[in-house]
Design a protein around this motif. Sequence first.
Motif, mmCIF file in Angstrom:
data_model
loop_
_atom_site.group_PDB
_atom_site.id
_atom_site.type_symbol
_atom_site.label_atom_id
_atom_site.label_comp_id
_atom_site.label_asym_id
_atom_site.label_seq_id
_atom_site.Cartn_x
_atom_site.Cartn_y
_atom_site.Cartn_z
ATOM 1 N N GLN A 70 1.588 28.281 93.259
ATOM 2 C CA GLN A 70 2.489 28.252 92.111
ATOM 3 C C GLN A 70 2.292 29.480 91.217
ATOM 4 O OE1 GLN A 70 1.681 24.437 90.354
ATOM 5 N NE2 GLN A 70 3.011 23.358 91.789
ATOM 6 N N VAL A 71 1.057 29.896 91.008
ATOM 7 C CA VAL A 71 0.791 31.084 90.199
ATOM 8 C C VAL A 71 1.309 32.329 90.902
ATOM 9 C CG1 VAL A 71 -1.063 32.571 89.331
ATOM 10 C CG2 VAL A 71 -1.135 30.115 88.924
ATOM 11 N N PHE A 72 1.158 32.385 92.210
ATOM 12 C CA PHE A 72 1.672 33.520 92.977
ATOM 13 C C PHE A 72 3.196 33.603 92.848
ATOM 14 C CE2 PHE A 72 3.178 35.544 96.886
ATOM 15 C CZ PHE A 72 2.458 36.732 96.832
ATOM 16 N N VAL A 73 3.869 32.475 92.967
ATOM 17 C CA VAL A 73 5.332 32.453 92.848
ATOM 18 C C VAL A 73 5.752 32.837 91.429
ATOM 19 C CG1 VAL A 73 7.360 30.940 92.873
ATOM 20 C CG2 VAL A 73 5.693 30.829 94.733
ATOM 21 N N LEU A 74 5.059 32.322 90.421
ATOM 22 C CA LEU A 74 5.373 32.666 89.041
ATOM 23 C C LEU A 74 5.183 34.165 88.796
ATOM 24 C CD1 LEU A 74 6.228 31.602 86.268
ATOM 25 C CD2 LEU A 74 3.804 31.243 85.772
ATOM 26 N N SER A 75 4.140 34.735 89.354
ATOM 27 C CA SER A 75 3.924 36.179 89.237
ATOM 28 C C SER A 75 5.051 36.952 89.900
ATOM 29 C CB SER A 75 2.591 36.571 89.884
ATOM 30 O OG SER A 75 1.530 35.936 89.256
ATOM 31 N N ALA A 76 5.516 36.471 91.037
ATOM 32 C CA ALA A 76 6.635 37.127 91.728
ATOM 33 C C ALA A 76 7.908 37.035 90.892
ATOM 34 C CB ALA A 76 6.843 36.500 93.100
ATOM 35 N N VAL A 77 8.121 35.921 90.214
ATOM 36 C CA VAL A 77 9.298 35.774 89.351
ATOM 37 C C VAL A 77 9.234 36.776 88.203
ATOM 38 C CG1 VAL A 77 10.436 34.222 87.696
ATOM 39 C CG2 VAL A 77 9.773 33.382 89.950
ATOM 40 N N PHE A 78 8.059 36.917 87.589
ATOM 41 C CA PHE A 78 7.911 37.881 86.494
ATOM 42 C C PHE A 78 8.117 39.309 86.997
ATOM 43 C CE2 PHE A 78 4.915 34.794 84.134
ATOM 44 C CZ PHE A 78 6.004 34.120 83.624
ATOM 45 N N ALA A 79 7.591 39.625 88.173
ATOM 46 C CA ALA A 79 7.782 40.959 88.748
ATOM 47 C C ALA A 79 9.256 41.207 89.064
ATOM 48 C CB ALA A 79 6.934 41.118 90.000
ATOM 49 N N ALA A 80 9.937 40.183 89.562
ATOM 50 C CA ALA A 80 11.368 40.323 89.859
ATOM 51 C C ALA A 80 12.173 40.539 88.578
ATOM 52 C CB ALA A 80 11.878 39.090 90.595
ATOM 53 N N LEU A 81 11.816 39.836 87.519
ATOM 54 C CA LEU A 81 12.487 40.028 86.232
ATOM 55 C C LEU A 81 12.297 41.461 85.741
ATOM 56 C CD1 LEU A 81 13.967 38.931 83.703
ATOM 57 C CD2 LEU A 81 11.709 38.276 82.840
ATOM 58 N N ALA A 82 11.055 41.939 85.770
ATOM 59 C CA ALA A 82 10.785 43.312 85.327
ATOM 60 C C ALA A 82 11.505 44.322 86.210
ATOM 61 C CB ALA A 82 9.279 43.576 85.349
ATOM 62 N N GLY A 83 11.480 44.103 87.517
ATOM 63 C CA GLY A 83 12.151 45.014 88.435
ATOM 64 C C GLY A 83 13.651 45.041 88.243
ATOM 65 N N SER A 84 14.245 43.889 87.995
ATOM 66 C CA SER A 84 15.696 43.868 87.800
ATOM 67 C C SER A 84 16.085 44.528 86.482
ATOM 68 C CB SER A 84 16.230 42.441 87.869
ATOM 69 O OG SER A 84 15.723 41.679 86.795
ATOM 70 N N LEU A 85 15.296 44.330 85.431
ATOM 71 C CA LEU A 85 15.581 45.012 84.169
ATOM 72 C C LEU A 85 15.464 46.531 84.339
ATOM 73 C CD1 LEU A 85 13.769 42.690 81.603
ATOM 74 C CD2 LEU A 85 16.231 43.018 81.860
ATOM 75 N N TYR A 86 14.441 46.960 85.049
ATOM 76 C CA TYR A 86 14.257 48.397 85.284
ATOM 77 C C TYR A 86 15.392 48.973 86.131
ATOM 78 C CZ TYR A 86 12.315 52.785 86.943
ATOM 79 O OH TYR A 86 12.138 54.096 87.263
ATOM 80 N N THR A 87 15.749 48.261 87.191
ATOM 81 C CA THR A 87 16.796 48.750 88.094
ATOM 82 C C THR A 87 18.131 48.887 87.374
ATOM 83 O OG1 THR A 87 15.682 47.749 89.969
ATOM 84 C CG2 THR A 87 17.993 48.294 90.254
ATOM 85 N N HIS A 88 18.480 47.925 86.557
ATOM 86 C CA HIS A 88 19.737 48.013 85.822
ATOM 87 C C HIS A 88 19.682 49.088 84.737
ATOM 88 C CE1 HIS A 88 22.033 44.835 87.684
ATOM 89 N NE2 HIS A 88 20.939 44.092 87.695
ATOM 90 N N TYR A 89 18.482 49.409 84.283
ATOM 91 C CA TYR A 89 18.336 50.464 83.279
ATOM 92 C C TYR A 89 18.547 51.850 83.898
ATOM 93 C CZ TYR A 89 16.169 53.580 79.882
ATOM 94 O OH TYR A 89 15.923 54.605 79.013
ATOM 95 N N VAL A 90 17.936 52.095 85.080
ATOM 96 C CA VAL A 90 18.048 53.421 85.707
ATOM 97 C C VAL A 90 19.273 53.530 86.612
ATOM 98 C CG1 VAL A 90 15.593 53.926 85.560
ATOM 99 C CG2 VAL A 90 16.492 52.834 87.607
ATOM 100 N N ASN A 91 19.908 52.422 86.917
ATOM 101 C CA ASN A 91 21.148 52.365 87.711
ATOM 102 C C ASN A 91 21.000 52.797 89.162
ATOM 103 O OD1 ASN A 91 22.431 51.484 85.403
ATOM 104 N ND2 ASN A 91 23.166 53.501 84.869
ATOM 105 N N CYS A 92 19.802 52.898 89.661
ATOM 106 C CA CYS A 92 19.601 53.186 91.082
ATOM 107 C C CYS A 92 18.198 52.740 91.483
ATOM 108 C CB CYS A 92 19.794 54.662 91.397
ATOM 109 S SG CYS A 92 18.502 55.705 90.739
#
Length: 184
Positions: A70-92
């Motif tokens: 569960q902690v591993f999955v939660l960490s992956a969710v947080f990483a996905a959130l950060a990655g998606s925010l970054y990706t939409h910021y740099v647009n590529c």
Amino acid sequence: MADIPGLALAGKKLTSEISYYYLVWSAVFLVLIFCFHILHSRVGRALRAIHEEEKAAEAMGVPTAQLKVQVFVLSAVFAALAGSLYTHYVNCLTPGSFNMMWSIRFMLMVMVGGMQSLWGALLGTVLMTFVGNEWLQVFADFEVLVYGAILLLVALFLPRGLVSLASQGFGSRKVRPSLADGSS
């Protein structure tokens, strides 16, 4: 992947850096609140028990394997959130977006602040972002060596991070009862 559209909130596209700044810090704030609630719950106590002594926690009935997943999955969710925010910021997004130096920086952020504290992770991130962007640019050609030296120094002299200095400082101000009454 190119031409990734920017984020839009309530139908309004986020175009300025300041709007992304507020969005990211709002997400950080919400994630911190969520993590504090987890840490101060029964699950948080179980996770601390697993961290301290896994076999003892298992003997007390804590489902260690389930909580680790569960902690591993939660960490992956947080990483996905950060990655998606970054990706939409740099647009590529390219394979070179995060090279080995980024991994070293992320690890160093957590180690400098303190791995066992949410405040430590936040402090390490802010500090290493500022230090890395402002002061370490002088050593651009020797970036790996400088980060390696910082990592070595932290591992040797501050294994619990900068937050441990604060907790030691607060702990040293407490008067122990055995010393207060004159007995040893």
